[in-house]
Design a protein around this motif. Structure first.
Motif, PDB file in Angstrom:
ATOM      1  N   SER A  48       0.839  -1.201   0.000  1.00  0.00           N
ATOM      2  CA  SER A  48       0.000   0.000   0.000  1.00  0.00           C
ATOM      3  C   SER A  48       0.875   1.252   0.000  1.00  0.00           C
ATOM      4  N   LEU A  49       1.958   1.179   0.764  1.00  0.00           N
ATOM      5  CA  LEU A  49       2.885   2.313   0.775  1.00  0.00           C
ATOM      6  C   LEU A  49       3.474   2.512  -0.623  1.00  0.00           C
ATOM      7  N   ASP A  50       3.879   1.414  -1.260  1.00  0.00           N
ATOM      8  CA  ASP A  50       4.439   1.509  -2.624  1.00  0.00           C
ATOM      9  C   ASP A  50       3.462   2.226  -3.546  1.00  0.00           C
ATOM     10  N   TRP A  97       4.543   6.049   7.860  1.00  0.00           N
ATOM     11  CA  TRP A  97       5.623   5.083   8.131  1.00  0.00           C
ATOM     12  C   TRP A  97       6.585   5.792   9.076  1.00  0.00           C
ATOM     13  N   ARG A  98       6.829   5.157  10.203  1.00  0.00           N
ATOM     14  CA  ARG A  98       7.547   5.853  11.253  1.00  0.00           C
ATOM     15  C   ARG A  98       9.049   5.880  11.034  1.00  0.00           C
ATOM     16  N   ARG A  99       9.680   6.818  11.688  1.00  0.00           N
ATOM     17  CA  ARG A  99      11.136   6.961  11.626  1.00  0.00           C
ATOM     18  C   ARG A  99      11.846   5.674  12.077  1.00  0.00           C
ATOM     19  N   ASP A 100      11.220   4.932  13.000  1.00  0.00           N
ATOM     20  CA  ASP A 100      11.836   3.684  13.473  1.00  0.00           C
ATOM     21  C   ASP A 100      11.471   2.498  12.566  1.00  0.00           C
ATOM     22  N   LYS A 101      10.981   2.825  11.355  1.00  0.00           N
ATOM     23  CA  LYS A 101      10.731   1.823  10.297  1.00  0.00           C
ATOM     24  C   LYS A 101       9.496   0.960  10.552  1.00  0.00           C
ATOM     25  N   LEU A 102       8.629   1.398  11.455  1.00  0.00           N
ATOM     26  CA  LEU A 102       7.390   0.648  11.678  1.00  0.00           C
ATOM     27  C   LEU A 102       6.249   1.343  10.958  1.00  0.00           C
TER      28      LEU A 102
END
Ligand code: GLU
Length: 309
Positions: free
Chosen positions: A101-103, A184-189
Motif C-alpha cells: 500500500s505504501l508503494d 511510516w515511522r522513523r523507526d521503520k514501523l
C-alpha cells in the motif's frame, strides 16, 4: 487531493453481503471499561444484522506491546461472552500488505520524507507541511525509498465528508484539521493510520469505536480513497472518562475489567451506551437480549462521558 459530497456514506462496506465488524485492541495491557464499550457497541451493531465480528490484534507497535496481553485480552473477551468469528487476525502478519500500500501511495507521488523532530514542530498543532517538497520517487533499481532517520508522511489536502452513525455528518478540511500524517515511522514501523485503514478496507464493513479516534478517521478514509479501497461505515461512541476528566485507558491505569464480575459490568456498559433496561441472570442471557434490543440511535453523541465501573 479531493473534495467530496456531504452525502457520501461509505463504500464497499456497502456492497458487503453480510455486515462485518471488528474489535481491534492493541496488546498494550488489560482491557478496561472503555475497551468494553467499544467491543460491546461493535458486537451488537453487527450481530443484530446477523453479521460477523472479527478480533484483530493491533500488534504492529512492538516497543509498546506488553508480553502476554494479547492472550489476556482474548481470555477476558471470552469471560465477557464476546465471541469473535474466525481466527484472530494479527497486524504483525500483514506487513506485506502495508508495504505494498505504501508503494502504491509513493507511485501516486503522495508520500514525502520528513525529518522534523518533535521539538522542531509546534506542539499539539497540525503539521505545517515543512517537508512537503521531499516527495519520494521510487528508486527503479532497488525499490527502496526509505530515507534513514526520516518518517514518511502522506500529503493530505481537500475537504472530506463522512456520515457517522452516532456523531452525525463529519466535515474535515484535511490540510487544516488533520495535516500530513505519518504513515511510516522513523523507526521503520508502519504507523497506525495506514495499517488500520488498509485492514479495515480489506475486511470490515462497519467500524464502531471510541470517539477519541474520530479525528483519525478522516485521515484513514483519505488513505483508503487514495488507494481506491472500499470505505466502511463508521460510528464513534463516547469515550468514558474518570472523575478527574481523564479518558479511561491502559495508560491512565484504569481498572482492568478482568478483575470484575462480568454480568454487572456488562449491564453498566449497556446503560452507559444509553440502551433500554436489561435484566439478565447470566452473561449469555444478557447477550441474547442485548443483540435484539440494541439501538445505535440511542447512543449519546457526546464525545466524553463520566463513568467508571
Ligand atoms: N488498536 C487501537 C487501540 O487499541 C484501536 C484501533 C481502532 O479501533 O481503530 O487504540
Amino acid at each position: 487531493m479531493f473534495t467530496d459530497s456531504p452525502l457520501s456514506d461509505g463504500g464497499p462496506g456497502c456492497n458487503e453481503q453480510r455486515a462485518v465488524g471488528r474489535f481491534a485492541p492493541s496488546p498494550t495491557g488489560d482491557l478496561h471499561f472503555g475497551s468494553l464499550l467499544a467491543a460491546m457497541a461493535s458486537y451488537c451493531d453487527v450481530k443484530q444484522q446477523d453479521g460477523r465480528w472479527l478480533l484483530r490484534i493491533d500488534d504492529i507497535d512492538g516497543p509498546r506491546s506488553v508480553p502476554g496481553s494479547a492472550d489476556a485480552i482474548q481470555r477476558t473477551l471470552e469471560v465477557f461472552g464476546l465471541e469473535w468469528d474466525g481466527p484472530v487476525q494479527w497486524q504483525s502478519q500483514h506487513l506485506d500488505r502495508y508495504r505494498s500500500s505504501l508503494d502504491e501511495l509513493v507511485k501516486k507521488a503522495l508520500v514525502f520524507a520528513c525529518n522534523c523532530s518533535r521539538r522542531s514542530l509546534p506542539s499539539g498543532q497540525i503539521y505545517p507541511g515543512n517537508c512537503r517538497n521531499n516527495i519520494l520517487t521510487r528508486d527503479q533499481q532497488s525499490n527502496d525509498y526509505m530515507v534513514p532517520d526520516h518518517a514518511l508522511r502522506i500529503a493530505l489536502t481537500g475537504q472530506l465528508y463522512f456520515q457517522d452513525k452516532v456523531q452525525g455528518t463529519q466535515s474535515t478540511q484535511l490540510e487544516e484539521q488533520v495535516g500530513d500524517i505519518i504513515i511510516w515511522r522513523r523507526d521503520k514501523l508502519v504507523a497506525y493510520a495506514l495499517a488500520c485503514a488498509v485492514d479495515d478496507a480489506q475486511s470490515v464493513s462497519h467500524v464502531v469505536r471510541g470517539a477519541d479516534l474520530l479525528s483519525n478517521t478522516s485521515a484513514q478514509i483519505a488513505i483508503m480513497r487514495a488507494l481506491n479501497l472500499p470505505i466502511p461505515r463508521y460510528a464513534h461512541i463516547p469515550v468514558a472518562i474518570d472523575s478527574n476528566g481523564d479518558k479511561l485507558s491502559k495508560h491512565s491505569k484504569a481498572q482492568p475489567i478482568s478483575s470484575l464480575a462480568a454480568l454487572p459490568v456488562l449491564i453498566q456498559a449497556w446503560n452507559f451506551l444509553g440502551q433500554a433496561m436489561i435484566e439478565a441472570e447470566s452473561v449469555s442471557n444478557f447477550w441474547a437480549q442485548a443483540i435484539k434490543l440494541w439501538q445505535i440511535e440511542k447512543v449519546p453523541n457526546t464525545m466524553r462521558m463520566c463513568c467508571e465501573p
